[in-house]
Design an enzyme around this catalytic site. Sequence first.
Site, PDB file in Angstrom:
ATOM      1  N   TYR A  25       0.842  -1.194   0.000  1.00  0.00           N
ATOM      2  CA  TYR A  25       0.000   0.000   0.000  1.00  0.00           C
ATOM      3  C   TYR A  25       0.882   1.251   0.000  1.00  0.00           C
ATOM      4  CZ  TYR A  25      -3.674   3.293   1.235  1.00  0.00           C
ATOM      5  OH  TYR A  25      -4.547   4.350   1.217  1.00  0.00           O
ATOM      6  N   HIS A  51       1.569   4.190  -3.045  1.00  0.00           N
ATOM      7  CA  HIS A  51       1.320   5.612  -2.834  1.00  0.00           C
ATOM      8  C   HIS A  51       2.592   6.455  -2.975  1.00  0.00           C
ATOM      9  CE1 HIS A  51      -2.653   4.373  -1.612  1.00  0.00           C
ATOM     10  NE2 HIS A  51      -3.009   5.636  -1.751  1.00  0.00           N
ATOM     11  N   TRP A  82      -7.471   3.664 -10.588  1.00  0.00           N
ATOM     12  CA  TRP A  82      -6.753   3.583  -9.306  1.00  0.00           C
ATOM     13  C   TRP A  82      -7.456   2.602  -8.377  1.00  0.00           C
ATOM     14  CZ3 TRP A  82      -2.072   4.870  -7.691  1.00  0.00           C
ATOM     15  CH2 TRP A  82      -1.815   4.860  -6.308  1.00  0.00           C
TER      16      TRP A  82
END
Length: 104
Positions: free
Chosen positions: A18, A22, A76
């Site tokens: 994750y 990002h 996304w």
Amino acid sequence: MIRKAFVMKVYPDKHDEYEKRHKKIWPEMVEELKNHGAHNYSIFLDKETNQLFAYLEIEDEEKWRKMAETDINQKWWTYMENVMETNSDKSPISKDLKEVFHME
């Protein structure tokens, strides 16, 4: 500016992934967020609960809601689906938080 906060959940074994995704967020995603009035967007992780706390400032609620309809946002969500809890439309399961205190 309107301050918004919400919580989501990342899968226990996907914390690093994750964060990695990002750190390499697509420039076109950032551009679209800005186009929809997002500023000062931050996401924090509680590793013990797998909970993500997100905070951002937006210019307008309606403009912000339209972000979900964009092609890049849909892309996304598909990209992030395997690392976090999602709804059937691939949007993150999220819960808005009520602001109870603010200091400038």
